[in-house]
Design a protein around this motif. Structure first.
Motif, mmCIF file in Angstrom:
data_model
loop_
_atom_site.group_PDB
_atom_site.id
_atom_site.type_symbol
_atom_site.label_atom_id
_atom_site.label_comp_id
_atom_site.label_asym_id
_atom_site.label_seq_id
_atom_site.Cartn_x
_atom_site.Cartn_y
_atom_site.Cartn_z
ATOM 1 N N SER A 241 0.846 -1.209 0.041
ATOM 2 C CA SER A 241 -0.108 0.131 0.112
ATOM 3 C C SER A 241 0.830 1.286 -0.033
ATOM 4 N N ASP A 242 1.953 1.326 0.780
ATOM 5 C CA ASP A 242 2.791 2.573 0.865
ATOM 6 C C ASP A 242 3.422 2.543 -0.419
ATOM 7 N N ALA A 243 3.846 1.414 -1.224
ATOM 8 C CA ALA A 243 4.616 1.529 -2.461
ATOM 9 C C ALA A 243 3.575 1.999 -3.531
ATOM 10 N N SER A 244 2.427 1.708 -3.313
ATOM 11 C CA SER A 244 1.556 2.199 -4.502
ATOM 12 C C SER A 244 0.877 3.502 -4.238
ATOM 13 N N ARG A 245 0.880 4.112 -2.904
ATOM 14 C CA ARG A 245 0.698 5.562 -2.742
ATOM 15 C C ARG A 245 1.768 6.444 -3.246
ATOM 16 N N GLY A 246 2.932 5.842 -2.970
ATOM 17 C CA GLY A 246 4.261 6.571 -3.167
ATOM 18 C C GLY A 246 4.281 6.644 -4.936
#
Length: 262
Positions: free
Chosen positions: A218-223
């Motif tokens: 999720s963090d990777a996708s948001r970034g």
């Protein structure tokens, strides 16, 4: 499992494509399957956005920017359950017994099932992102960020699907696949930062949430969508994907051999 082992890689890939197309054609005869993994994420997105958005983020616009990538990740995980469900249905109905008499590679039926799942995953990403765009979500990193996020999600979905392939092989019937799958996946997805930032949780829970691969993804996708530096969560997501394949792909093949031998 006495499928032909002499076929080359090229033939195996062609057989995988044929079996993947067979799986996708089943949607035409059972359109409710398409609705299952289309309507549920839409409901999650709308309900959480308009019921909790103002309370969590102060506005629905801010919450949409945070939540949409997480909802896409969560839906990706849940869609993999259909891989195990469909595989178990084939096993229960004797489809794999017919495969054993054909000159095909031992891995192509499983790979075909997973490849068909990748098409469903791509549809789910497109569907959710299109709805998010209509609700006001905007790309800050351009189309490149969206493509990078989609590629990362599909790689992880490919890896995660092997867990559900294994579950589909060892479960007694399709109902047990769904029961186990959704029961196990709910805590994995909800004890994450899909819906709320990690820093808002108790310190002891932050440790668990930070180590959760769903949180990393999720963090990777948001970034990636925001054009931020996300090397660490991207690398962790890829390492998780590699680990899942290394562990569950051989385990699924071994379990399938045992089941067909009995």
């Amino acid at each position: 499992m006495r499928m032909a082992s002499g076929n080359g890689l090229g033939q195996g890939l062609q057989q995988t494509l044929t079996l993947a197309w067979r799986t996708l054609l089943q949607i035409r005869r059972n359109p409710w399957e398409l609705l299952d993994f289309s309507i549920q994420p839409i409901l999650f997105l709308l309900l959480f956005l308009y019921v909790f958005g103002n309370a969590i983020a102060g506005s629905t616009d801010e919450y949409l920017r945070f939540m949409l990538p997480g909802i896409i990740v969560m839906n990706m995980v849940f869609v993999t359950v259909y891989v195990g469900h469909g595989l178990n249905t084939d096993l229960s109905k004797g489809v794999f017994d017919r495969f054993r008499s054909l000159p095909i590679t031992r891995w192509s039926p499983l790979a075909g099932r997973i490849l068909a799942d990748m098409v469903k995953q791509a549809w789910s990403i497109l569907l959710l992102f299109s709805l998010g765009f209509l609700l006001g979500f905007r790309l800050e990193a351009g189309i490149g960020g969206l493509l990078a996020m989609s590629g990362l999600l599909l790689v992880f979905a490919l890896a995660f699907s092997w867990i559900m392939v294994w579950v589909g092989v060892i479960a007694r019937d399709p109902e047990h696949v769904q029961l186990f799958g959704f029961t196990a996946l709910f805590p994995v997805t909800f004890v994450s930062n899909v819906f709320v930032p990690t820093e808002t949780m108790p310190e002891w829970l932050q440790v668990v949430v930070s180590a959760n691969p769903v949180s990393q993804l999720s963090d990777a996708s948001r970034g990636l969508l925001a054009g931020e530096a996300v090397m660490e969560p991207v690398v962790w997501s890829l390492l998780w994907a590699l680990g899942l394949i290394v562990v569950f792909a051989p385990l699924a093949l071994w379990s399938l051999d045992r089941r067909l031998a009995n």
